[in-house]
Scaffold this motif. Structure first.
Motif, short mmCIF file in Angstrom:
data_model
loop_
_atom_site.label_atom_id
_atom_site.label_comp_id
_atom_site.label_asym_id
_atom_site.label_seq_id
_atom_site.Cartn_x
_atom_site.Cartn_y
_atom_site.Cartn_z
N UNK A 43 0.81 -1.21 0.00
CA UNK A 43 0.00 0.00 0.00
C UNK A 43 0.85 1.26 0.00
N UNK A 44 1.96 1.25 0.71
CA UNK A 44 2.79 2.44 0.84
C UNK A 44 3.78 2.59 -0.31
N UNK A 45 4.41 1.48 -0.72
CA UNK A 45 5.48 1.56 -1.71
C UNK A 45 5.08 1.02 -3.09
N UNK A 46 3.85 0.54 -3.25
CA UNK A 46 3.45 -0.11 -4.49
C UNK A 46 3.57 0.76 -5.73
N UNK A 47 3.07 1.99 -5.65
CA UNK A 47 3.10 2.88 -6.81
C UNK A 47 4.55 3.24 -7.16
N UNK A 48 5.35 3.57 -6.16
CA UNK A 48 6.75 3.92 -6.42
C UNK A 48 7.52 2.73 -6.97
N UNK A 49 7.22 1.53 -6.48
CA UNK A 49 7.91 0.33 -6.98
C UNK A 49 7.53 0.06 -8.43
N UNK A 50 6.26 0.23 -8.79
CA UNK A 50 5.84 0.04 -10.19
C UNK A 50 6.50 1.08 -11.10
N UNK A 51 6.55 2.32 -10.62
CA UNK A 51 7.15 3.39 -11.41
C UNK A 51 8.64 3.12 -11.63
N UNK A 52 9.35 2.73 -10.57
CA UNK A 52 10.78 2.44 -10.71
C UNK A 52 11.02 1.22 -11.59
N UNK A 53 10.15 0.22 -11.50
CA UNK A 53 10.27 -0.97 -12.37
C UNK A 53 10.12 -0.56 -13.83
N UNK A 54 9.11 0.26 -14.11
CA UNK A 54 8.89 0.70 -15.49
C UNK A 54 10.07 1.53 -15.99
N UNK A 55 10.62 2.39 -15.13
CA UNK A 55 11.79 3.17 -15.53
C UNK A 55 12.98 2.27 -15.84
N UNK A 56 13.17 1.25 -15.02
CA UNK A 56 14.28 0.32 -15.23
C UNK A 56 14.11 -0.43 -16.55
N UNK A 57 12.88 -0.87 -16.84
CA UNK A 57 12.62 -1.55 -18.11
C UNK A 57 12.83 -0.60 -19.29
N UNK A 58 12.44 0.65 -19.12
CA UNK A 58 12.61 1.62 -20.19
C UNK A 58 14.10 1.90 -20.45
N UNK A 59 14.89 1.96 -19.38
CA UNK A 59 16.34 2.15 -19.57
C UNK A 59 16.95 0.98 -20.32
N UNK A 60 16.52 -0.23 -19.99
CA UNK A 60 17.02 -1.41 -20.71
C UNK A 60 16.62 -1.34 -22.18
N UNK A 61 15.39 -0.93 -22.45
CA UNK A 61 14.91 -0.83 -23.84
C UNK A 61 15.71 0.21 -24.62
N UNK A 62 15.98 1.34 -24.00
CA UNK A 62 16.76 2.38 -24.67
C UNK A 62 18.19 1.91 -24.93
N UNK A 63 18.76 1.16 -23.99
CA UNK A 63 20.11 0.62 -24.19
C UNK A 63 20.16 -0.35 -25.36
N UNK A 64 19.14 -1.20 -25.48
CA UNK A 64 19.10 -2.14 -26.60
C UNK A 64 18.83 -1.42 -27.92
N UNK A 65 18.00 -0.39 -27.89
CA UNK A 65 17.71 0.36 -29.11
C UNK A 65 18.93 1.13 -29.60
#
Length: 200
Positions: A99-121
């Motif tokens: 409840x407290x960290x869920x939104x921040x954890x999802x946001x950071x996960x998405x950012x991490x995935x996006x960084x990986x995608x940009x690195x591969x691109x």
């Protein structure tokens, strides 16, 4: 009629007094128990904060251990900063329902995935990397949408979703491969030679 101060108290007063003393004693015990529980909770949080501040939160990486959500979040952040993306994503995913960290954890996960995608691109030599980049971008977009579903006013997620959309737009809904059948589909049988239109 006034009571004589030296006269003995009525008999009904003694049980009433005992009840009040007993209730005060129970309240005192409950207050002491609550204070003790609060003190223990504060002590655990102080230990977690000291571990986070020392930068050694990621040394306790046993995922089965019942660690506090704040400590797991700090571990994920440290792992991501060191480039251990998969371990960081695992830690963040363990917090998605919190409840407290869920939104921040999802946001950071998405950012991490996006960084990986940009690195591969950015790696133009790998044609296989381009496909992985699209898949990671789609996962990141899904993460940003989940954040916005939980918190519609999360502007960083809205901004990052738009950036991800620009990098790999969603497929157009009017794609002819999945669109309605063509209007002239019924006329195909009437244009064929040797077929009589109508019933036999």
């Amino acid at each position: 009629m006034a009571l004589n101060p030296l006269a003995p108290l009525p008999a009904s007063y003694a049980p009433d007094r005992r009840r009040r003393v007993r209730a005060a004693f129970v309240a005192l015990i409950l207050t002491a128990a609550a204070a003790l529980a609060g003190g223990i909770s504060w002590w655990h949080k102080a230990q977690d904060n000291a571990l986070i501040a020392s930068g050694q939160a990621s040394q306790q990486l046993d995922i089965k251990a019942p660690l506090a959500p704040a400590l797991r979040f700090a571990q994920a952040h440290e792992l991501a900063a060191r480039g251990e993306d998969e371990a960081a994503l695992t830690r963040y995913r363990s917090l998605h329902g919190d409840r407290q960290f869920g939104v921040a954890a999802r946001f950071n996960s998405a950012n991490l995935l996006m960084r990986q995608a940009l690195g591969l691109a950015a790696d133009s030599n790998a044609t296989e990397g381009a496909g992985q980049s699209v898949a990671l971008t789609e996962l990141a977009k899904q993460g940003y949408r989940e954040v916005l579903h939980a918190d519609p006013g999360h502007w960083p997620a809205r901004y990052n979703l738009e950036r991800a959309q620009r990098l790999h737009p969603d497929p157009d809904e009017s794609d002819p491969a999945i669109a309605e059948p063509r209007n002239d589909a019924e006329r195909a049988a009437t244009k064929m030679r040797g077929i009589e239109p109508g019933l036999p």
